[in-house]
Scaffold this active site. Structure first.
Site, PDB file in Angstrom:
ATOM      1  N   GLY A  27      -8.039  -2.062  -5.333  1.00 57.83           N
ATOM      2  CA  GLY A  27      -8.983  -1.518  -6.304  1.00 57.83           C
ATOM      3  C   GLY A  27      -8.450  -1.510  -7.728  1.00 57.83           C
ATOM      4  O   GLY A  27      -7.244  -1.576  -7.953  1.00 57.83           O
ATOM      5  N   ARG A  75      -9.467   3.983 -14.952  1.00 56.38           N
ATOM      6  CA  ARG A  75      -9.300   5.251 -15.668  1.00 56.38           C
ATOM      7  C   ARG A  75      -7.856   5.537 -16.084  1.00 56.38           C
ATOM      8  O   ARG A  75      -7.601   6.462 -16.848  1.00 56.38           O
ATOM      9  CB  ARG A  75      -9.853   6.399 -14.812  1.00 56.38           C
ATOM     10  CG  ARG A  75     -11.359   6.512 -14.943  1.00 56.38           C
ATOM     11  CD  ARG A  75     -11.863   7.753 -14.265  1.00 56.38           C
ATOM     12  NE  ARG A  75     -12.020   7.560 -12.828  1.00 56.38           N
ATOM     13  CZ  ARG A  75     -12.042   8.559 -11.947  1.00 56.38           C
ATOM     14  NH1 ARG A  75     -11.882   9.813 -12.333  1.00 56.38           N
ATOM     15  NH2 ARG A  75     -12.210   8.306 -10.665  1.00 56.38           N
ATOM     16  N   LYS A  97      -2.561   0.344 -11.465  1.00 59.72           N
ATOM     17  CA  LYS A  97      -2.556   1.775 -11.148  1.00 59.72           C
ATOM     18  C   LYS A  97      -1.480   2.136 -10.127  1.00 59.72           C
ATOM     19  O   LYS A  97      -0.719   3.091 -10.337  1.00 59.72           O
ATOM     20  CB  LYS A  97      -3.928   2.199 -10.616  1.00 59.72           C
ATOM     21  CG  LYS A  97      -3.950   3.652 -10.174  1.00 59.72           C
ATOM     22  CD  LYS A  97      -5.333   4.168  -9.887  1.00 59.72           C
ATOM     23  CE  LYS A  97      -5.750   3.891  -8.464  1.00 59.72           C
ATOM     24  NZ  LYS A  97      -6.975   4.640  -8.094  1.00 59.72           N
ATOM     25  N   GLY A 156     -15.480  -3.338  -0.916  1.00 60.94           N
ATOM     26  CA  GLY A 156     -15.451  -2.083  -0.162  1.00 60.94           C
ATOM     27  C   GLY A 156     -14.270  -1.999   0.778  1.00 60.94           C
ATOM     28  O   GLY A 156     -13.603  -2.990   1.082  1.00 60.94           O
ATOM     29  N   GLY A 159     -16.219  11.078   0.869  1.00 61.39           N
ATOM     30  CA  GLY A 159     -17.026  10.959   2.078  1.00 61.39           C
ATOM     31  C   GLY A 159     -16.923  12.265   2.847  1.00 61.39           C
ATOM     32  O   GLY A 159     -15.856  12.873   2.916  1.00 61.39           O
ATOM     33  N   GLU A 172     -20.854   8.870   2.874  1.00 59.45           N
ATOM     34  CA  GLU A 172     -20.363   8.753   1.501  1.00 59.45           C
ATOM     35  C   GLU A 172     -21.177   9.662   0.585  1.00 59.45           C
ATOM     36  O   GLU A 172     -22.383   9.845   0.796  1.00 59.45           O
ATOM     37  CB  GLU A 172     -20.447   7.294   1.035  1.00 59.45           C
ATOM     38  CG  GLU A 172     -19.456   6.390   1.744  1.00 59.45           C
ATOM     39  CD  GLU A 172     -18.037   6.921   1.665  1.00 59.45           C
ATOM     40  OE1 GLU A 172     -17.507   7.049   0.551  1.00 59.45           O
ATOM     41  OE2 GLU A 172     -17.453   7.240   2.722  1.00 59.45           O
ATOM     42  N   ASN A 174      45.742  10.398 -23.231  1.00 63.47           N
ATOM     43  CA  ASN A 174      44.920  11.251 -24.083  1.00 63.47           C
ATOM     44  C   ASN A 174      44.534  10.461 -25.326  1.00 63.47           C
ATOM     45  O   ASN A 174      45.398   9.915 -26.014  1.00 63.47           O
ATOM     46  CB  ASN A 174      45.679  12.508 -24.487  1.00 63.47           C
ATOM     47  CG  ASN A 174      44.750  13.516 -25.155  1.00 63.47           C
ATOM     48  OD1 ASN A 174      44.161  14.356 -24.489  1.00 63.47           O
ATOM     49  ND2 ASN A 174      44.595  13.413 -26.468  1.00 63.47           N
TER      50      ASN A 174
HETATM   51  C1  UD1 Z   1     -13.189   6.196   0.080  1.00 66.85           C
HETATM   52  C2  UD1 Z   1     -13.942   6.536   1.345  1.00 66.85           C
HETATM   53  C3  UD1 Z   1     -14.353   8.003   1.297  1.00 66.85           C
HETATM   54  C4  UD1 Z   1     -13.124   8.882   1.097  1.00 66.85           C
HETATM   55  C5  UD1 Z   1     -12.377   8.445  -0.134  1.00 66.85           C
HETATM   56  C6  UD1 Z   1     -11.064   9.191  -0.259  1.00 66.85           C
HETATM   57  C7  UD1 Z   1     -15.077   4.532   2.065  1.00 66.85           C
HETATM   58  C8  UD1 Z   1     -16.347   3.792   2.079  1.00 66.85           C
HETATM   59  N1  UD1 Z   1     -15.077   5.696   1.446  1.00 66.85           N
HETATM   60  O1  UD1 Z   1     -14.033   6.406  -1.026  1.00 66.85           O
HETATM   61  O2  UD1 Z   1     -14.990   8.364   2.490  1.00 66.85           O
HETATM   62  O3  UD1 Z   1     -13.513  10.234   0.978  1.00 66.85           O
HETATM   63  O4  UD1 Z   1     -12.052   7.047  -0.052  1.00 66.85           O
HETATM   64  O5  UD1 Z   1     -10.485   8.890  -1.499  1.00 66.85           O
HETATM   65  O6  UD1 Z   1     -14.094   4.077   2.647  1.00 66.85           O
HETATM   66  N2  UD1 Z   1      -9.969  -0.485  -1.937  1.00 66.85           N
HETATM   67  C9  UD1 Z   1      -9.649  -1.810  -1.727  1.00 66.85           C
HETATM   68  N3  UD1 Z   1     -10.649  -2.722  -1.712  1.00 66.85           N
HETATM   69  C10 UD1 Z   1     -11.946  -2.380  -1.885  1.00 66.85           C
HETATM   70  C11 UD1 Z   1     -12.269  -1.020  -2.103  1.00 66.85           C
HETATM   71  C12 UD1 Z   1     -11.259  -0.099  -2.116  1.00 66.85           C
HETATM   72  O7  UD1 Z   1      -8.487  -2.155  -1.552  1.00 66.85           O
HETATM   73  O8  UD1 Z   1     -12.787  -3.272  -1.839  1.00 66.85           O
HETATM   74  C13 UD1 Z   1      -8.885   0.495  -1.960  1.00 66.85           C
HETATM   75  C14 UD1 Z   1      -8.723   1.157  -3.311  1.00 66.85           C
HETATM   76  O9  UD1 Z   1      -7.742   0.477  -4.088  1.00 66.85           O
HETATM   77  C15 UD1 Z   1      -8.266   2.550  -2.950  1.00 66.85           C
HETATM   78  C16 UD1 Z   1      -8.882   2.784  -1.591  1.00 66.85           C
HETATM   79  O10 UD1 Z   1      -9.220   1.520  -1.074  1.00 66.85           O
HETATM   80  O11 UD1 Z   1      -6.868   2.636  -2.792  1.00 66.85           O
HETATM   81  C17 UD1 Z   1     -10.125   3.672  -1.688  1.00 66.85           C
HETATM   82  O12 UD1 Z   1     -11.025   3.100  -2.581  1.00 66.85           O
HETATM   83  P1  UD1 Z   1     -11.940   4.028  -3.482  1.00 66.85           P
HETATM   84  O13 UD1 Z   1     -12.896   3.168  -4.192  1.00 66.85           O
HETATM   85  O14 UD1 Z   1     -11.117   4.971  -4.245  1.00 66.85           O
HETATM   86  O15 UD1 Z   1     -12.663   4.881  -2.343  1.00 66.85           O
HETATM   87  P2  UD1 Z   1     -14.110   5.399  -2.281  1.00 66.85           P
HETATM   88  O16 UD1 Z   1     -15.000   4.290  -1.900  1.00 66.85           O
HETATM   89  O17 UD1 Z   1     -14.389   6.188  -3.471  1.00 66.85           O
END
Ligand code: UD1
Ligand code: CA
Length: 516
Positions: A47, A51, A58, A116, A179, A194, A416
């Site tokens: 991801g 921010r 990150k 995702g 979630g 979610e 010294n």
């Molecule tokens: C996800 C969960 C949510 C949980 C939350 C905890 C899903 C659909 N949702 O939310 O239930 O409460 O984490 O923080 O799983 N990542 C990838 N590839 C992607 C998407 C994400 O590697 O395509 C990685 C991100 O870098 C991150 C982690 O997965 O480390 C979670 O991604 P993030 O987008 O923060 O999670 P949410 O979808 O918000």
């Protein structure tokens, strides 16, 4: 798989280009290892970290001296995982390089587009040539406080309950964005919803999905291949595998973690700081439990890979970083920063900044000392006030007490070095080494023009500039007799404030002391 300590070890030796590594015993980290060959880990780190507003990825931002991705990798390695797959995407070059540097055995899967968490896991499974393992642990690269012990307990619970999916959940005050764990009236988990897709009732649920889970490998492969993106974000949700398992009548559940900090992710610098402070609180707490006195944990910062012996005392304002190792009875601080420094038993290090250096047992350093890479102080030796030392050895019991620069020198035991001494190691082109013999006594305000050797037991006079070798036992003097050139200032600097002051002094009669 190794649970490696990150950061370089102290270095020492003769030339700045090729310093041998100091090897020393390390205590092994506290981990719970089931050494189960059937477990693989998937660490999601594809991801974006928008921010953070950073040119650095990150997951490469650090707390306690380790990047967040390294914290995640250390945690899974300590839980007895056989193979780890990291999913990379955003800032891929930086992240991949850091993972490979940490452990080249980690498999890397590239997720070109972040469709995702379900898609990320699908990509990870495709990167494994073998059949999926019996059990898969899934964690995130941006959840740095998660421990090996929690993962091990999650695995034990998963097995003991005979589930196909076990989610690590937590009760939080503000579940916004997470979630939610949806349970039926009997308390059985039925789905993860979610936030974006949740009803008002579901949004009131405070039990959240940490994102960390354990899942049967075969079921996971089957389930992620069938995920659909018919949700408000148009993504493949990993969390949908829970609903699928329930629909197939397979046992799922949640392992509720009381320690919510371990489930927290980092999305911005404020969270990075908050989790960094909490991790530091845990690290300082652990060392105090191990018998280290920390006068003020709030102003003491200790990196993950630092090792401390019982009866070490740490005074306020001290940072122990990298692979710093402090032996028993040593006192560090106040206001001291040591990175990759080895401190011997009973040594004292006051208001000092040091890196890649070695301080011997019972030695004394500071206040206001600067130890640069390759500085090595022998047992009972002293590096005193306003002294800078680089790439030099100072023998047992030898002292450099005041206002000196020691660069590229070897000072013998018991020697010294007088106040205000400079080792002139740089001729503008090359750095050269100098040697001061055992029990030599050099006087104040000396300059040693490298390369030069002062023999064992030799002395030098005050103000000497030593350009030629001094034989053992000799006294070297280089300053001639003092000569006063009368009237030099009025001849060469006429009209300056100095000239005027000199003229006034000459014109004045001798003054009587006041009160006489
Ligand atoms: C996800 C969960 C949510 C949980 C939350 C905890 C899903 C659909 N949702 O939310 O239930 O409460 O984490 O923080 O799983 N990542 C990838 N590839 C992607 C998407 C994400 O590697 O395509 C990685 C991100 O870098 C991150 C982690 O997965 O480390 C979670 O991604 P993030 O987008 O923060 O999670 P949410 O979808 O918000
Ligand atoms: Ca998140």
């Amino acid at each position: 798989m190794r649970t490696s300590d990150v950061g370089s070890t102290p270095t020492r030796g003769a030339s700045s280009s090729a310093r041998p590594t100091v090897l020393r015993p390390r205590r092994s980290p506290v981990t719970t290892s089931s050494n189960d060959t059937g477990i693989i880990a998937i660490v999601l780190a594809a991801g974006a970290g928008t921010r953070m507003k950073s040119s650095r990825a990150k997951v490469l931002h650090e707390i306690a001296g380790r990047s967040m991705i390294e914290h995640a990798l250390v945690a899974v390695a300590g839980a007895g995982v056989r193979t780890t797959v990291a999913v990379v995407g955003h800032d891929r070059e930086q992240v991949s390089a850091a993972i490979a540097a940490h452990d080249p055995a980690i498999v890397q899967a590239v997720q070109e587009q972040q469709n995702g968490t379900g898609h990320a896991v699908h990509v990870a499974l495709q990167a494994l040539d073998a059949q999926p393992a019996a059990t898969v642990v899934i964690t995130y690269g941006d959840v740095p406080l998660l421990t090996s012990q929690t993962l091990a307990e999650l695995l034990v619970d998963h097995r003991a309950a005979g589930r196909i999916v076990t989610i690590l959940s937590a009760e939080v005050d503000d579940p916004t964005g997470y979630g939610r764990i949806v349970r039926d009236p009997d308390g059985a988990v039925t789905a993860i919803r979610e936030h974006a897709d949740a009803s008002a009732d579901e949004r009131a649920i405070r039990e959240i999905n940490s994102g960390i889970l354990v899942v049967d490998g075969e079921f996971l492969a089957h389930a992620v291949a069938r995920l659909e993106s018919d949700n408000s974000q148009g993504e493949l949700y990993l969390t949908d595998i829970v609903g699928k398992a329930v629909a197939e009548g397979r046992p799922v559940g949640a392992h509720v973690l009381e320690d919510v900090w371990q489930t927290e992710g980092v999305n911005d610098r404020a969270q990075l700081s908050r989790l960094g402070r909490e991790l530091n609180r845990r690290i300082t707490g652990r060392w105090m439990a191990e018998g280290v006195t920390i006068v003020d944990p709030a102003t003491t910062w200790i990196d993950s890979a630092v090792t401390l012996a019982p009866d070490v005392t740490i005074l306020p304002g001290t940072q122990l970083l990298g692979a710093t190792d402090v032996a028993t009875g040593a006192t560090i601080g106040p206001d001291t920063t040591l990175r990759n420094v080895e401190v011997g038993a009973g040594a004292t290090v006051v208001r000092t900044h040091g890196s890649d250096a070695v301080i011997g047992a019972e030695a004394s350093v500071g206040p206001f000392a600067y130890l640069r890479p390759g500085a090595e102080l022998g047992e009972g030796g002293k590096i005193g006030t306003f002294v800078e030392v680089k790439n030099s050895t100072i023998g047992a019991g030898a002292k450099v007490p005041h206002l000196s620069y020691v660069g590229d020198a070897d000072i013998g035991e018991g020697a010294n070095i007088g106040a205000g001494t400079i080792f002139a190691n740089y001729d503008g082109v090359h750095k050269n080494r100098s040697t001061i013999g055992r029990h030599a006594k050099t006087s104040s305000n000396n300059t040693f023009v490298a390369p030069v050797t002062v023999g064992d037991g030799a002395f030098t006079g005050a103000g000497a500039t030593i350009r030629e070798d001094v034989p053992p036992g000799a006294l070297a003097v280089s300053a001639g007799a003092q000569r006063n050139i009368e009237g030099w200032v009025s001849a060469k600097r006429p009209g300056t404030p100095s000239d005027l002051a000199a003229g006034e002094a000459e014109a004045e009669p001798l003054q009587e002391a006041p009160g006489e």
